[in-house]
Design a protein around this motif. Structure first.
Motif, mmCIF file in Angstrom:
data_model
loop_
_atom_site.group_PDB
_atom_site.id
_atom_site.type_symbol
_atom_site.label_atom_id
_atom_site.label_comp_id
_atom_site.label_asym_id
_atom_site.label_seq_id
_atom_site.Cartn_x
_atom_site.Cartn_y
_atom_site.Cartn_z
ATOM 1 N N LEU A 35 0.798 -1.236 0.000
ATOM 2 C CA LEU A 35 0.000 0.000 0.000
ATOM 3 C C LEU A 35 0.831 1.287 0.000
ATOM 4 C CD1 LEU A 35 -2.889 -0.990 2.448
ATOM 5 C CD2 LEU A 35 -2.756 -1.328 -0.018
ATOM 6 N N ARG A 37 2.751 4.484 -1.370
ATOM 7 C CA ARG A 37 2.501 5.388 -2.509
ATOM 8 C C ARG A 37 3.761 6.216 -2.697
ATOM 9 N NH1 ARG A 37 -1.085 2.408 -2.905
ATOM 10 N NH2 ARG A 37 -3.300 2.684 -2.509
ATOM 11 N N ASP A 186 -6.358 1.953 -4.470
ATOM 12 C CA ASP A 186 -7.000 1.756 -3.159
ATOM 13 C C ASP A 186 -7.974 0.573 -3.220
ATOM 14 O OD1 ASP A 186 -5.670 3.889 -2.071
ATOM 15 O OD2 ASP A 186 -7.333 5.302 -2.279
ATOM 16 N N ARG A 187 -8.730 0.521 -4.307
ATOM 17 C CA ARG A 187 -9.753 -0.517 -4.462
ATOM 18 C C ARG A 187 -9.111 -1.909 -4.501
ATOM 19 N NH1 ARG A 187 -12.775 -3.333 -7.988
ATOM 20 N NH2 ARG A 187 -11.159 -3.096 -9.559
#
Ligand SMILES: Nc1ncnc2c1ncn2[C@@H]1O[C@H](COP(=O)(O)OP(=O)(O)O)[C@@H](O)[C@H]1O
Ligand SMILES: [Mg+2]
Length: 224
Positions: A35, A37, A186-187
């Motif tokens: 996750l 970024r 994100d999904r």
């Protein structure tokens, strides 16, 4: 340690071209976690693409080590848990836009229906629905770039590597594309590393790395 997607130590890549040795990347040490970024910033020729290709297992380092602890060995056969949206043209010429985007789902063992549904959804997200049945050569470079990003997201990667994903978009389209890219990430729940020299693109990422003359500096952005 389950969330360490990539671990690299003293990674270096030199090219030998015409008798001269070019150090494209030197002594890069970093970790990428689930996750994350990351905006990888630097001017043209600084080593961004070289680094992304090493992270994606598309290239091997001249020295140093890289591993993908939570993923296992990353092969050169795309697609997989690590996916790449390339800087240059990358769609398969004989396949239509929707077939290109559906391919990762099919290769991952999905049904034709699943692949088509996922590709249709992503084409809609990246404003390509009208172009679904066109061949890559029949659409613009910017549209090909968006289709390449859609393909990189199809099949739900764990790590998306996007090489100057908005490089061929106007500012407004590029901003919409970034919004959608981050929503999709994100999904799906994937980490993202985006090479860019555009601060507006980098502002979508919590972590900023900069690379200059092959030297990587990792830091967390002040705006995060
Ligand atoms: N295949 C190659 N052969 C020789 N030199 C290369 C090759 N690929 C990249 N380079 C050199 O490595 C450096 C970094 O290139 P690159 O990673 O493409 O930078 P960026 O993506 O930041 O523009 C540049 O000096 C470039 O000319
Ligand atoms: Mg590049």
């Amino acid at each position: 340690m389950d969330d360490v997607l990539v671990r690299a130590g003293s990674l270096a890549r030199t090219y030998v071209a015409g008798g001269a040795t070019v150090t494209a990347l030197a002594d890069a040490t970093f970790t990428i976690r689930a996750l994350d970024r990351v905006a990888l910033m630097g001017p043209s020729g600084s080593g961004k693409t070289t680094l992304l290709h090493l992270i994606g297992g598309l290239d091997v380092p001249s020295s140093g080590e890289i591993s993908w602890p939570a993923i296992g060995p990353v092969g050169t056969l795309r697609p997989g848990p690590v996916s790449m949206a390339f800087q240059g043209p990358s769609l398969l010429p004989p396949l239509s836009v929707i077939e290109n985007v559906a391919l990762p789902v099919l290769l991952a063992g999905g049904t034709e229906q699943d692949a088509r549904d996922e590709a249709s959804r992503l084409l809609d997200v990246f404003e390509l629905t009208e172009l679904a049945e066109k061949l890559p050569e029949e659409i613009s470079g910017g549209q090909q770039q968006r289709a390449g990003l859609a393909r990189a997201l199809a099949g739900g990667p764990k790590l998306l590597l996007a090489d100057e994903p908005t490089g061929q978009q106007d500012h407004v389209t590029g901003a919409r594309m970034m919004e959608e890219l981050m929503l999709e990430a994100d999904r799906v729940g994937c980490a993202v590393v985006i090479a860019t020299h555009d601060p507006a693109v980098a502002s979508y990422c919590k972590t900023r790395w900069s690379v200059k003359d092959g030297r990587l500096i990792t830091e967390v952005a002040a705006w995060a």
